[in-house]
Scaffold this motif. Structure first.
Motif, PDB file in Angstrom:
ATOM      1  N   VAL A  40      88.681 107.448  61.015  1.00 53.76           N
ATOM      2  CA  VAL A  40      87.229 107.455  61.153  1.00 53.76           C
ATOM      3  C   VAL A  40      86.826 108.129  62.460  1.00 53.76           C
ATOM      4  O   VAL A  40      87.414 107.874  63.514  1.00 53.76           O
ATOM      5  N   ASP A  41      85.824 108.997  62.379  1.00 56.50           N
ATOM      6  CA  ASP A  41      85.187 109.590  63.565  1.00 56.50           C
ATOM      7  C   ASP A  41      83.765 109.054  63.664  1.00 56.50           C
ATOM      8  O   ASP A  41      83.050 109.000  62.652  1.00 56.50           O
ATOM      9  N   LEU A  42      83.350 108.703  64.868  1.00 56.05           N
ATOM     10  CA  LEU A  42      81.955 108.387  65.145  1.00 56.05           C
ATOM     11  C   LEU A  42      81.341 109.602  65.824  1.00 56.05           C
ATOM     12  O   LEU A  42      81.724 109.975  66.932  1.00 56.05           O
ATOM     13  N   VAL A  43      80.399 110.258  65.156  1.00 56.00           N
ATOM     14  CA  VAL A  43      79.764 111.467  65.675  1.00 56.00           C
ATOM     15  C   VAL A  43      78.380 111.073  66.191  1.00 56.00           C
ATOM     16  O   VAL A  43      77.497 110.709  65.414  1.00 56.00           O
ATOM     17  N   LEU A  44      78.209 111.146  67.509  1.00 63.06           N
ATOM     18  CA  LEU A  44      77.011 110.637  68.167  1.00 63.06           C
ATOM     19  C   LEU A  44      76.144 111.762  68.710  1.00 63.06           C
ATOM     20  O   LEU A  44      76.654 112.723  69.281  1.00 63.06           O
ATOM     21  N   GLY A  45      74.842 111.597  68.566  1.00 66.14           N
ATOM     22  CA  GLY A  45      73.922 112.519  69.207  1.00 66.14           C
ATOM     23  C   GLY A  45      73.740 112.180  70.666  1.00 66.14           C
ATOM     24  O   GLY A  45      73.991 112.988  71.552  1.00 66.14           O
ATOM     25  N   LYS A  46      73.344 110.936  70.940  1.00 60.34           N
ATOM     26  CA  LYS A  46      73.140 110.484  72.311  1.00 60.34           C
ATOM     27  C   LYS A  46      74.276 109.560  72.726  1.00 60.34           C
ATOM     28  O   LYS A  46      74.917 108.933  71.899  1.00 60.34           O
ATOM     29  N   HIS A  47      74.488 109.465  74.031  1.00 58.60           N
ATOM     30  CA  HIS A  47      75.588 108.653  74.552  1.00 58.60           C
ATOM     31  C   HIS A  47      75.198 107.200  74.717  1.00 58.60           C
ATOM     32  O   HIS A  47      76.047 106.343  74.868  1.00 58.60           O
ATOM     33  N   LYS A  48      73.923 106.901  74.743  1.00 59.60           N
ATOM     34  CA  LYS A  48      73.431 105.564  75.062  1.00 59.60           C
ATOM     35  C   LYS A  48      73.973 104.523  74.097  1.00 59.60           C
ATOM     36  O   LYS A  48      73.907 104.663  72.886  1.00 59.60           O
ATOM     37  N   GLY A  65      75.466 115.650  71.832  1.00 64.89           N
ATOM     38  CA  GLY A  65      74.469 115.848  72.875  1.00 64.89           C
ATOM     39  C   GLY A  65      73.054 115.652  72.377  1.00 64.89           C
ATOM     40  O   GLY A  65      72.149 115.325  73.127  1.00 64.89           O
ATOM     41  N   THR A  66      72.824 115.830  71.075  1.00 67.61           N
ATOM     42  CA  THR A  66      71.520 115.633  70.454  1.00 67.61           C
ATOM     43  C   THR A  66      71.720 115.538  68.950  1.00 67.61           C
ATOM     44  O   THR A  66      72.733 116.004  68.424  1.00 67.61           O
ATOM     45  N   THR A  67      70.763 114.911  68.261  1.00 67.71           N
ATOM     46  CA  THR A  67      70.772 114.955  66.789  1.00 67.71           C
ATOM     47  C   THR A  67      69.481 115.594  66.287  1.00 67.71           C
ATOM     48  O   THR A  67      69.027 115.324  65.176  1.00 67.71           O
ATOM     49  N   HIS A  68      68.896 116.460  67.093  1.00 69.96           N
ATOM     50  CA  HIS A  68      67.745 117.229  66.639  1.00 69.96           C
ATOM     51  C   HIS A  68      68.160 118.033  65.408  1.00 69.96           C
ATOM     52  O   HIS A  68      69.216 118.680  65.395  1.00 69.96           O
ATOM     53  N   VAL A  97      68.810 115.116  57.420  1.00 68.67           N
ATOM     54  CA  VAL A  97      68.441 116.540  57.439  1.00 68.67           C
ATOM     55  C   VAL A  97      69.465 117.335  58.233  1.00 68.67           C
ATOM     56  O   VAL A  97      69.932 118.405  57.808  1.00 68.67           O
ATOM     57  N   LEU A  98      69.836 116.817  59.397  1.00 64.40           N
ATOM     58  CA  LEU A  98      70.844 117.480  60.233  1.00 64.40           C
ATOM     59  C   LEU A  98      72.165 117.631  59.480  1.00 64.40           C
ATOM     60  O   LEU A  98      72.797 118.700  59.517  1.00 64.40           O
ATOM     61  N   ALA A  99      72.607 116.580  58.813  1.00 67.36           N
ATOM     62  CA  ALA A  99      73.880 116.625  58.093  1.00 67.36           C
ATOM     63  C   ALA A  99      73.888 117.736  57.055  1.00 67.36           C
ATOM     64  O   ALA A  99      74.866 118.498  56.939  1.00 67.36           O
ATOM     65  N   HIS A 100      72.819 117.886  56.309  1.00 69.22           N
ATOM     66  CA  HIS A 100      72.781 118.904  55.252  1.00 69.22           C
ATOM     67  C   HIS A 100      72.679 120.316  55.831  1.00 69.22           C
ATOM     68  O   HIS A 100      73.301 121.255  55.310  1.00 69.22           O
ATOM     69  N   ARG A 101      71.923 120.487  56.883  1.00 70.85           N
ATOM     70  CA  ARG A 101      71.839 121.804  57.505  1.00 70.85           C
ATOM     71  C   ARG A 101      73.191 122.222  58.085  1.00 70.85           C
ATOM     72  O   ARG A 101      73.599 123.386  57.968  1.00 70.85           O
TER      73      ARG A 101
END
Length: 398
Positions: A40-48, A65-68, A97-101
């Motif tokens: 398993v990988d945890l893919v994070l946008g923000k570090h918080k 770094g972001t999930t924009h 939306v991000l995942a599909h793009r």
């Protein structure tokens, strides 16, 4: 960025872990899958918040770094192209939306699954009209491209099916992995709060972000009515932008001295096991994890009959009273009912552990996302048709 040699079974994409229930449930699920031998990988946008709960050491954290939905797509696409996870689990509209793009950019066969974690139509309706239209358009465009949809309750499944114009049968219903091993030990840990240590009145507990969906104003009004007949104190665990508003409301109703909002707590079970009852006053939910957590340690529960989840958890009121949303007088009456005639603690514990264990939830996720290794060859062979099937379901239902 992730190293290319690792090809995980599952990538879990999140904007951040945060301190809410969604992050906790994702960590419970990831740990269970890792302990079962899945990569398993945890893919994070923000570090918080990524250290809010302990992750299994085998789980790799990948930081974008972001999930924009636009700016993060190249980074996520690079991760997908290098690591090629069999499946990716997303949540919320922007992240999906991000995942599909990113998948379109990467041109990989990674299957995308999204969870419905809230009553989305109620959530969408809380935005201004222009934002409502935008969010609804994104749901119908991008959620319909998923290889599968998972809802945390029957109510959430029905709501998403209506929004996406899908048959509800096309959505997997998998309750959250709430109950983990060791909660009995957590429940026995000390609580650093004088109200749980002195000989004063018993504590009514509530838990959640100090935000509109939790409708704590109705709870404070109900508590003011309830306290006219019962000696009690109210503790609300959570933080949010409505703190000042809630404090002012408590003063207005003359109960400020008997209400405390100490912020978030890492171990809610210790608070729950020492409380006379748990009250959830939400205007809407996805499931209502705090009800399950309270039941798991035998604490009586009261809830609004909000969409979605409480009526399912409490078996239409048999395991705890249900009050109409936003009705302080009825909520106070339900609190009195649970206070004077609580449901047997063993009945509550058994129901929570039987229906909402992490092991049961993880097994259901494995089957829903096609990760069952006993059928691995069939799953690999059917990777391409999965997305076409989702589109066919959508087209038949329009």
């Amino acid at each position: 960025m992730a190293s290319p040699e690792r090809k995980p079974d599952l990538a879990v994409l999140m904007s951040e872990i945060g301190s809410g229930g969604m992050g906790k449930m994702r960590i419970n699920l990831m740990n269970a899958l890792a302990e079962a031998g899945y990569t398993v990988d945890l893919v994070l946008g923000k570090h918080k918040g990524e250290h809010q709960l302990p992750l299994n050491p085998s789980i790799r954290v990948v930081r974008l770094g972001t999930t924009h939905a636009v700016f993060a797509a190249p980074s996520l696409a690079l991760y997908l192209r290098r690591s090629r996870p069999k499946a990716l689990l997303s949540q919320r509209i922007r992240v999906t939306v991000l995942a599909h793009r990113a998948r379109a950019l990467a041109r990989v066969l990674t299957r995308i699954y999204a969870t419905g974690d809230t009553h989305e139509s109620r959530s969408v309706s809380s935005y201004p009209p222009r934002e409502q239209r935008k969010r609804l358009a994104r749901i119908r465009k991008y959620f319909a491209r998923n290889d599968g949809m998972i809802a945390v309750s029957h109510g959430v499944a029905e709501d998403h099916a209506a929004l996406m114009r899908w048959p509800v049968e096309a959505i997997h219903i998998i309750p959250n992995p709430v109950i983990t091993p060791g909660i009995e030990e957590l429940a026995r840990e000390p609580v650093d709060h004088t109200w749980f240590q002195d000989d004063g009145p018993p504590v009514v507990l509530s838990i959640g972000r100090l935000a509109e969906p939790k409708d704590f104003p109705t709870l404070i009004r109900a508590f003011a009515l309830f306290r006219q007949q019962h000696a009690a104190r109210l503790v609300i665990l959570g933080e949010g932008r409505l703190r000042g508003t809630l404090e002012a409301l408590a003063r207005e109703h003359g109960v400020a001295a008997d209400i405390d909002m100490p912020g978030f707590a890492d171990n809610v079970y210790a608070y729950l096991s020492r409380s006379r009852m748990l009250v959830m006053s939400s205007a809407w939910e996805g499931l209502g994890n705090v009800l399950i957590e309270a039941m798991a340690v035998g604490t009586p529960v009261v809830s609004t009959n909000c969409p979605s989840g409480p009526s399912e958890i409490l078996k239409d009121g048999r395991l705890g009273p249900l009050a109409p949303v936003g009705d302080a007088a009825e909520l106070a009456r339900s609190m009195t009912e649970a206070w004077d005639d609580p449901v047997d603690p063993d009945t509550l514990r058994h129901s929570a552990h039987e229906r909402y264990s992490v092991a049961r939830s993880a097994a259901s996720y494995i089957m829903a996302m096609g990760l069952d290794r006993t059928n691995e060859r069939t799953n690999e062979r059917n990777m391409k048709p999965a997305r076409a099937g989702a589109r066919q379901v959508r087209n038949r239902s329009i």
